[in-house]
Write a protein that holds these residues in place. Structure first.
Motif, PDB file in Angstrom:
ATOM      1  N   ILE A 217       0.815  -1.210   0.000  1.00  0.00           N
ATOM      2  CA  ILE A 217       0.000   0.000   0.000  1.00  0.00           C
ATOM      3  C   ILE A 217       0.850   1.262   0.000  1.00  0.00           C
ATOM      4  CG2 ILE A 217      -1.604   1.363   1.406  1.00  0.00           C
ATOM      5  CD1 ILE A 217      -3.004  -1.254   2.104  1.00  0.00           C
ATOM      6  N   GLU A 218       1.909   1.291   0.823  1.00  0.00           N
ATOM      7  CA  GLU A 218       2.723   2.503   0.875  1.00  0.00           C
ATOM      8  C   GLU A 218       3.368   2.779  -0.486  1.00  0.00           C
ATOM      9  OE1 GLU A 218       5.703   1.874   3.867  1.00  0.00           O
ATOM     10  OE2 GLU A 218       7.095   0.919   2.470  1.00  0.00           O
ATOM     11  N   LYS A 219       3.776   1.733  -1.168  1.00  0.00           N
ATOM     12  CA  LYS A 219       4.388   1.900  -2.485  1.00  0.00           C
ATOM     13  C   LYS A 219       3.351   2.355  -3.504  1.00  0.00           C
ATOM     14  CE  LYS A 219       7.858   1.413  -5.411  1.00  0.00           C
ATOM     15  NZ  LYS A 219       9.081   2.227  -5.295  1.00  0.00           N
TER      16      LYS A 219
ATOM     17  N   ASP B 257       3.688   8.787  15.346  1.00  0.00           N
ATOM     18  CA  ASP B 257       3.046   9.288  14.120  1.00  0.00           C
ATOM     19  C   ASP B 257       3.982  10.183  13.302  1.00  0.00           C
ATOM     20  OD1 ASP B 257       2.992  11.434  15.925  1.00  0.00           O
ATOM     21  OD2 ASP B 257       1.167  12.267  15.043  1.00  0.00           O
ATOM     22  N   ILE B 258       5.082   9.596  12.877  1.00  0.00           N
ATOM     23  CA  ILE B 258       6.024  10.276  11.996  1.00  0.00           C
ATOM     24  C   ILE B 258       6.232   9.388  10.764  1.00  0.00           C
ATOM     25  CG2 ILE B 258       7.236  11.588  13.775  1.00  0.00           C
ATOM     26  CD1 ILE B 258       9.363   9.379  13.839  1.00  0.00           C
TER      27      ILE B 258
ATOM     28  N   ASP C  21      -1.532   5.207   9.194  1.00  0.00           N
ATOM     29  CA  ASP C  21      -1.470   5.599   7.791  1.00  0.00           C
ATOM     30  C   ASP C  21      -2.461   6.702   7.424  1.00  0.00           C
ATOM     31  OD1 ASP C  21      -0.050   2.778   6.888  1.00  0.00           O
ATOM     32  OD2 ASP C  21      -1.751   2.450   8.222  1.00  0.00           O
ATOM     33  N   ALA C  22      -3.703   6.586   7.881  1.00  0.00           N
ATOM     34  CA  ALA C  22      -4.765   7.460   7.382  1.00  0.00           C
ATOM     35  C   ALA C  22      -4.453   8.952   7.536  1.00  0.00           C
ATOM     36  CB  ALA C  22      -6.090   7.101   8.051  1.00  0.00           C
ATOM     37  N   PRO C  23      -4.065   9.437   8.729  1.00  0.00           N
ATOM     38  CA  PRO C  23      -3.787  10.871   8.841  1.00  0.00           C
ATOM     39  C   PRO C  23      -2.573  11.314   8.018  1.00  0.00           C
ATOM     40  CG  PRO C  23      -4.195   9.909  11.006  1.00  0.00           C
ATOM     41  CD  PRO C  23      -4.008   8.775  10.042  1.00  0.00           C
TER      42      PRO C  23
ATOM     43  N   LYS D  40      -7.907  16.703  10.250  1.00  0.00           N
ATOM     44  CA  LYS D  40      -8.601  17.996  10.290  1.00  0.00           C
ATOM     45  C   LYS D  40     -10.109  17.815  10.387  1.00  0.00           C
ATOM     46  CE  LYS D  40      -5.054  20.802   8.033  1.00  0.00           C
ATOM     47  NZ  LYS D  40      -4.746  21.757   6.941  1.00  0.00           N
ATOM     48  N   GLY D  41     -10.513  16.820  11.171  1.00  0.00           N
ATOM     49  CA  GLY D  41     -11.919  16.609  11.462  1.00  0.00           C
ATOM     50  C   GLY D  41     -12.699  15.791  10.461  1.00  0.00           C
ATOM     51  N   ASP D  42     -12.078  15.423   9.351  1.00  0.00           N
ATOM     52  CA  ASP D  42     -12.771  14.637   8.325  1.00  0.00           C
ATOM     53  C   ASP D  42     -12.261  13.203   8.301  1.00  0.00           C
ATOM     54  OD1 ASP D  42     -14.265  16.799   7.635  1.00  0.00           O
ATOM     55  OD2 ASP D  42     -13.284  17.178   5.710  1.00  0.00           O
ATOM     56  N   LEU D  43     -13.164  12.283   8.024  1.00  0.00           N
ATOM     57  CA  LEU D  43     -12.843  10.858   7.981  1.00  0.00           C
ATOM     58  C   LEU D  43     -12.204  10.506   6.635  1.00  0.00           C
ATOM     59  CD1 LEU D  43     -13.404   8.294   9.820  1.00  0.00           C
ATOM     60  CD2 LEU D  43     -15.374   7.884   8.331  1.00  0.00           C
ATOM     61  N   TYR D  44     -11.053   9.823   6.687  1.00  0.00           N
ATOM     62  CA  TYR D  44     -10.367   9.418   5.459  1.00  0.00           C
ATOM     63  C   TYR D  44     -10.310   7.908   5.275  1.00  0.00           C
ATOM     64  CZ  TYR D  44      -8.954  14.131   4.205  1.00  0.00           C
ATOM     65  OH  TYR D  44      -8.980  15.443   3.803  1.00  0.00           O
ATOM     66  N   ALA D  45     -10.787   7.155   6.251  1.00  0.00           N
ATOM     67  CA  ALA D  45     -10.891   5.704   6.128  1.00  0.00           C
ATOM     68  C   ALA D  45     -12.052   5.251   6.995  1.00  0.00           C
ATOM     69  CB  ALA D  45      -9.597   5.010   6.544  1.00  0.00           C
ATOM     70  N   SER D  46     -12.858   4.348   6.475  1.00  0.00           N
ATOM     71  CA  SER D  46     -14.025   3.860   7.203  1.00  0.00           C
ATOM     72  C   SER D  46     -13.669   2.578   7.950  1.00  0.00           C
ATOM     73  CB  SER D  46     -15.171   3.587   6.223  1.00  0.00           C
ATOM     74  OG  SER D  46     -16.299   3.067   6.900  1.00  0.00           O
TER      75      SER D  46
END
Length: 474
Positions: A103-105, A426-427, A123-125, A163-169
């Motif tokens: 996935i990262e690639k 988280d880096i 990963d998501a943030p 920033k307050g929004d969902l990027y993965a369910s």
């Protein structure tokens, strides 16, 4: 922050760098071969945004564990695709380490081999910050009343947001806890409290351990930031250790970290399963289900898999919160969740499948086919308010929810730290750093090096970045 997360650090051993690159190349080649048969990475009938939600091919990269291979995939084929004949869902399954490499690639290079990727709170943030994921809140969830985003458990939803929004369910959510075989402990005259210390767990492991027959405790030993380091990090945190201080100075050679790692490694070597340096979640689930582990510290979601796959052992399983020493709680926070990479085709179809696979309706479908105790846990408030689930999962539902609610990724350690995350930092550099340190710990468990040598190498790895690099990435 640099747009690339995959800069190889100067501390990596040459052979590690070579093997990592070769492995990544092999994974990407396999992914590309699968995706070539679909519209996920090439031209699609719906265009780059894929607004049509009724047709398309959705290629999904997921981790290979029982809730995916035993439920998600067969139910998608037998139910979702029949209900949505214009949508074809194709799965590519991986072990945790291989999934992250693939996935990262794929996402960082915008290869678009996958329409949907299974990621988590690490990963998501970071992916969202780089602009690599579709904003699910703005694009879909806010207007999809059937999805009911307000029903998501707040700690899980927050961990997958930027920033307050969902990027993965979230497909399922988890913390960590201690499982134990009540019959084995009772036979050894051992009782465990609901909130044990690691000292109490060690004493119990010593009493119940039967070399060659039953291990006193089973713990992850396989190298990886999501494998052995996930469990070990919770021990480091509660023993008073940390990865970095507030000035981003590495702390992996501190007395507190040394004490925690020595404790963990010695616990595995003295009372753990044979060959522990090769074991991750799936291997330990099998060992515990076969009655070969008296205790097992791992993800709360394991309770669901034990109930579904090992009913006789499930009937005699007890549960305690994640063991502590100096902190009031120590459980990790994770979710396997589904996101859509920016720029892929058939996004409308991808969201239609995601919203189905992570919905309250999916929970009901699983319950009808496999029983309520088999429903993916840790994502929705409504599940824990459901009387049928409360009855079927009465042994572990409450402790799972309380464990998730009790996590504090903002303040995971005894002393203040400049990062967020319980079992990760988280880096962007942690993708490689966590694996490198995990390899050193695996070596200590296997006996190829001492804990002192492992921590010396780990400290060198963690010190390879400047405070400016680390703080700029956070």
């Amino acid at each position: 922050m640099s747009s690339s997360r995959f800069r190889k650090p100067p501390f990596s051993k040459p052979e590690f760098r070579k093997n990592r690159l070769v492995a990544a190349a092999c994974v990407v080649a396999a992914v590309t071969a699968v995706a070539a048969c679909s519209s996920g990475g090439g031209s699609g009938s719906t265009g780059s945004s894929g607004s049509n939600s009724n047709t398309g091919t959705v290629t999904v990269a997921v981790v290979s564990n029982p809730l995916m291979t035993g439920q998600m995939i067969p139910l998608t084929q037998s139910v979702f695709e029949k209900q949505n004949p214009g949508i074809k869902v194709k799965f590519v399954t991986y072990t945790e380490g291989d999934l992250r490499a693939a996935i990262e690639k794929d996402v960082s290079t915008h290869s678009n081999s996958f329409n949907v990727v299974m990621i988590g709170p690490y990963d998501a943030p970071l992916f969202a910050k780089n602009g690599w994921l579709v904003d699910l809140t703005k694009q879909y969830a806010a207007s999809d009343t059937s999805y009911d985003a307000a029903d998501l458990l707040p700690p899980i939803a927050k961990s997958l947001s930027y920033k307050g929004d969902l990027y993965a369910s979230p497909f399922y959510g988890e913390s960590s806890m201690l499982f134990y075989n009540k019959a084995l402990l009772q036979a050894a005259g051992v009782t465990l409290p609901l909130h044990p210390t690691w000292t109490q767990v060690q004493a119990a492991a010593a009493k119940v351990n039967q070399p060659g027959k039953v291990s006193g405790i089973c713990l992850r030993g396989l190298a990886g930031w999501g494998d052995n380091m996930a469990a070990l990090d919770t021990v480091i945190n509660t023993f008073g250790g940390q990865w970095y201080d507030m000035n981003w100075k590495a702390q992996l050679d501190s007395p507190a970290v040394s004490q925690a790692v020595n404790f963990y490694v010695n616990l595995v070597k003295q009372y753990g399963e044979p060959g522990a340096s090769n074991d991750s979640f799936n291997q330990l689930l099998t060992l515990y289900g076969q009655g070969k582990c008296a205790m097992w510290y791992d993800a709360t979601v394991a309770a669901t898999s034990i109930a579904s796959n090992y009913p006789s052992v499930f009937a005699q399983t007890g549960y305690s919160f994640a063991p502590v020493e100096k902190t009031s709680s120590s459980g990790w926070l994770w979710s396997w969740a589904l996101g859509i990479p920016q720029g892929v085709n058939d996004q409308g179809a991808a969201w239609k499948w995601i919203s189905w696979a992570t919905s309250k309706q999916y929970d009901t479908l699983v319950a009808q086919k496999y029983g309520w105790s088999a429903v993916p846990p840790g994502t929705r408030t409504s599940l824990y308010n459901n009387p049928s689930y409360q009855k079927a999962a009465s042994a572990f539902a409450d402790i799972t929810l309380k464990s998730i609610d009790g996590t504090d990724p903002q303040h995971p350690t005894v002393n203040p730290v400049p990062y967020v995350g319980v079992q990760f930092v988280d880096i962007p550099q942690f993708e490689t750093l966590g694996l490198t340190v995990g390899q050193q710990i695996a070596g200590a468990i296997a006996g190829t090096e001492s804990v002192s040598q492992a921590l010396q190498a780990a400290q060198s790895a963690a010190s390879a970045y400047t405070p400016q690099e680390l703080s700029g990435s956070n």
